[in-house]
Design an enzyme around this catalytic site. Structure first.
Site, mmCIF file in Angstrom:
data_model
loop_
_atom_site.group_PDB
_atom_site.id
_atom_site.type_symbol
_atom_site.label_atom_id
_atom_site.label_comp_id
_atom_site.label_asym_id
_atom_site.label_seq_id
_atom_site.Cartn_x
_atom_site.Cartn_y
_atom_site.Cartn_z
ATOM 1 N N ASP A 313 0.847 -1.193 0.000
ATOM 2 C CA ASP A 313 0.000 0.000 0.000
ATOM 3 C C ASP A 313 0.892 1.257 0.000
ATOM 4 O O ASP A 313 2.111 1.192 0.222
ATOM 5 C CB ASP A 313 -0.977 -0.018 1.191
ATOM 6 C CG ASP A 313 -2.220 0.838 0.927
ATOM 7 O OD1 ASP A 313 -2.196 1.662 -0.013
ATOM 8 O OD2 ASP A 313 -3.214 0.687 1.665
ATOM 9 N N GLU A 511 -10.692 6.864 4.434
ATOM 10 C CA GLU A 511 -9.680 6.250 5.323
ATOM 11 C C GLU A 511 -9.839 6.740 6.765
ATOM 12 O O GLU A 511 -10.940 7.002 7.232
ATOM 13 C CB GLU A 511 -8.270 6.489 4.771
ATOM 14 C CG GLU A 511 -8.103 5.867 3.374
ATOM 15 C CD GLU A 511 -6.670 5.794 2.909
ATOM 16 O OE1 GLU A 511 -5.781 5.497 3.710
ATOM 17 O OE2 GLU A 511 -6.444 6.012 1.709
HETATM 18 C C1 BGC Z 1 -5.150 3.185 0.327
HETATM 19 C C2 BGC Z 1 -5.363 2.157 -0.765
HETATM 20 C C3 BGC Z 1 -5.188 2.780 -2.127
HETATM 21 C C4 BGC Z 1 -3.832 3.446 -2.187
HETATM 22 C C5 BGC Z 1 -3.536 4.074 -3.544
HETATM 23 C C6 BGC Z 1 -3.904 4.026 0.127
HETATM 24 O O1 BGC Z 1 -3.900 5.141 0.968
HETATM 25 O O2 BGC Z 1 -5.077 2.515 1.574
HETATM 26 O O3 BGC Z 1 -6.634 1.577 -0.639
HETATM 27 O O4 BGC Z 1 -5.331 1.813 -3.127
HETATM 28 O O5 BGC Z 1 -3.781 4.461 -1.199
HETATM 29 O O6 BGC Z 1 -4.234 5.237 -3.749
#
Ligand code: BGC
Length: 622
Positions: A313, A511
């Site tokens: 991630d 998030e």
């Molecule tokens: C998130 C992911 C996402 C990634 C790319 C991260 O902050 O947890 O779900 O795919 O960013 O944008």
């Protein structure tokens, strides 16, 4: 031949007559090993490390020569990573083509895999159809519809050239105070597995056809099972003023619970042939998933037979040992990470991993395995086919944001609506009613309807994207010419109307910024409904939110109550039900609590403690 295939596929999409069903069983990724391994054998260490390195487009295209210098194999646009020229379909397509052209200037000309979070439609791009978030799709309990939605998403993504989406999220959220609850289909692992599998089938189709994209099941594993913590994770985005944190936290459960609740979505995604999986920022009993050999190599690759590759991630590797980047990289790659999302730190990742290989701390065999996994997926996707253009097919622009696509989103909205209360026949509303009064902060707000991960990472209230219809606009366009539709945000002035419709709920977030310890409706919403109630007319309340909310007085003050969760751009799906053209069929994908004090509350609680206001699976009709 190629152009005939494109034309036929585009026609299917334009006419909206594609069933969305994939008939062929996907070929195994390892069946591409002879080609992948032959290429790996000819590559230098630097060329291999480049395949494992994924920068964000902004930083790497600021020095485009880095694409060749570091042999970059993949690029992403994360949240808020729009093209410099602006957020248009043309600019996104130009950006993809520019990145791809730079990548293909290297000795082997290995095409770049461009990844984006197309998590409810091609949701970063202005004008894309925005589908309901997964929590709402969970209420449809309709895998064929989820497959069709993801087929359409794949086509809109391919219209910009991009061939990879970081979805589906197969999290099984157990505590709705988590800010990512809406990214999960349900608190029920079985439903997550069914719909996650359908999403992978829809996105990947027959992988290698020009309208498919690579899927990425995330976040492995147990992102939705973390325990609330009093302290935020250093560096993680968090809600200002929050007193409780769940995002990126620690899941404290034994292995059999992990397998029962959090693993089934991955088993199903692998069965559907998912080509990539993203390990979670979160930890399992104190060990970061990104650095867990047990989870990534023993369980996922060896036991479940996952043959694709693992993408870490966004800058997650550095969180393994916040004070020691080199050890973090060593742990992550040895645990099984194959590609590293190291957005602006890609040079640091590349150089550090090179040092680790030179020092023997990461074995060459691990590097070769990682690169073989990435290349076998690229072969399976047809990216390595000689003579096939890797640039965007701009003919697909004609299907982007099309009416045929919007019609499927509208169907999804009406099928995901859950009727929670309907007294004195408040619903359906007559289209002939003399006057309908509409109120609430989300009645005329497409941004609130869409939620987070829409154009901006955090989403945004107001006119976040063109196209689509707010609830107010949908009501206006549904009623008879003789009907008067009036509106006040705060619910005052409703006296004399036949019925009132309140549209309330949450504002967008994404998030950890959405972690909350209080899920009560905000004072503005409560005042809106109370004002409507004073007018002594039937009140229909529609809740637009990323999760069930504590309703308090609003439940008693509403004659009818519907949960829409985050429906996206197609507000007409809501009026399809409000005015009775379709009966409500949605069933809750999460348990709906009575009070904050009950949280966390889910179907895994012992029966004697499971006392929700509405059970998971509840939904009325008429
Ligand atoms: C998130 C992911 C996402 C990634 C790319 C991260 O902050 O947890 O779900 O795919 O960013 O944008």
């Amino acid at each position: 031949m190629k152009s005939t295939l494109y034309a036929a596929a585009a026609c299917f999409l334009l006419l909206g007559c594609r069933t969305g069903t994939v008939d062929q069983k996907p070929k195994s990724f390892s069946s591409f090993d002879s080609e992948a391994k032959a290429l790996v054998a000819r590559m230098t260490l630097e060329e291999k490390l480049g395949q494992m390195t994924q920068p964000e487009q902004g930083p790497v295209m600021a020095s485009p020569g880095d694409m060749q210098k570091y042999f970059i194999g993949s690029v992403l646009s994360g949240g808020d990573s729009d093209p410099q020229e602006g957020n248009t379909l043309e600019a996104w397509t130009d950006l993809y083509d520019r990145v791809q052209t730079e990548a293909m200037k290297t000795r082997f000309g290995i095409p770049v895999l461009y990844g984006v979070d197309a998590v409810h439609g091609h949701s970063n791009v202005l004008g894309a159809v925005i589908f309901p978030h997964n929590i709402a799709l969970g209420c449809t309990r309709d895998p064929e519809l989820v497959e069709k939605i993801n087929r359409i998403t794949a086509a809109e993504v391919r219209a910009t050239g991009i061939q990879w989406t970081f979805s589906p999220c197969v999290a099984v959220p157990q505590d709705i105070r988590w800010g990512r609850t809406y990214e999960g289909f349900s608190e029920d692992p079985e439903l997550v597995a069914t719909l996650g599998e359908a999403a992978v089938r829809g996105l990947q189709g027959n992988l290698g056809d020009p309208l498919s994209v690579l899927a990425c099941a995330k976040h492995f594993v147990g992102d939705g099972g973390t325990a609330p913590s009093a302290l935020p994770i250093p560096g993680a985005p968090a809600a200002p003023g929050a007193r409780l944190w769940l995002d990126r936290g620690d899941m404290r459960v034994d292995e059999s619970t992990l397998r029962r609740i959090h693993l089934p979505g991955y088993v199903a995604a692998i069965r559907a042939g998912v080509g990539s999986i993203m390990p979670s920022y979160s930890s399992w009993n104190g060990v970061k998933c990104t650095g867990s050999h047990r989870l990534l190599t023993e369980i996922l690759k060896q036991e479940l037979g996952f043959e694709g590759f693992l993408i870490s991630d966004y800058n997650a590797i550095a969180e393994i040992r916040p004070d020691d980047y080199k050890t973090s990289v060593e742990i992550a790659v040895n645990a099984g990470i194959d590609m590293a999302m190291e957005t602006s730190h890609y040079r640091r990742f590349f150089d550090t991993l090179k040092e680790l290989v030179d020092e023997g701390r990461v074995p060459m065999a691990r590097i070769d395995d990682a690169v073989t996994r990435i290349l076998r997926v690229k072969f399976a996707m047809g990216l390595m086919d000689k003579g096939r253009s890797q640039l965007a097919d701009r003919k697909l622009h004609q299907v982007f944001g099309s009416d045929a696509h919007r019609a499927v989103a509208r169907e999804a909205v009406r099928k995901s609506l859950v009727l929670l209360k309907n007294e004195s026949r408040a619903l359906p509303i007559s289209k002939q009613a003399a006057r309908i009064h509409v109120a609430g902060k989300s009645a005329d707000d497409i941004g609130n309807q869409c939620g987070g991960w829409t154009i901006r990472w955090q989403g945004q209230g107001g006119e976040v994207t063109p196209g689509g219809t707010t609830v107010l606009a949908a009501i206006r366009s549904s009623v008879s010419p003789a009907t008067r539709v009036t509106y006040s945000r705060d619910g005052t002035g409703a006296e004399g109307a036949v019925v009132a419709v309140a549209v309330i709920g949450e504002k967008p977030y994404a998030e950890g910024v959405g972690d909350r310890d209080d899920l009560g409706l905000d004072p503005e919403d409560r005042a809106t409904v109370a004002n409507l109630k004073k007018a002594r007319i039937p009140v229909v309340t529609l809740v637009i939110s990323g999760r069930p909310m504590i309703l308090g007085d609003v439940l008693g003050q509403s004659d009818a109550l519907l949960a829409a969760f985050l429906p996206g751009t197609e507000g007409r799906g809501i009026t399809d039900v409000l005015f009775g053209d379709y009966k409500p069929t949605g069933k809750l994908s999460f348990s709906w609590p009575r009070a904050n004090g009950q949280l966390p509350l889910n179907i895994h609680a012992p029966e004697e403690l499971y006392d929700p206001l509405f059970r998971c699976g509840h939904g009325l009709t008429w």
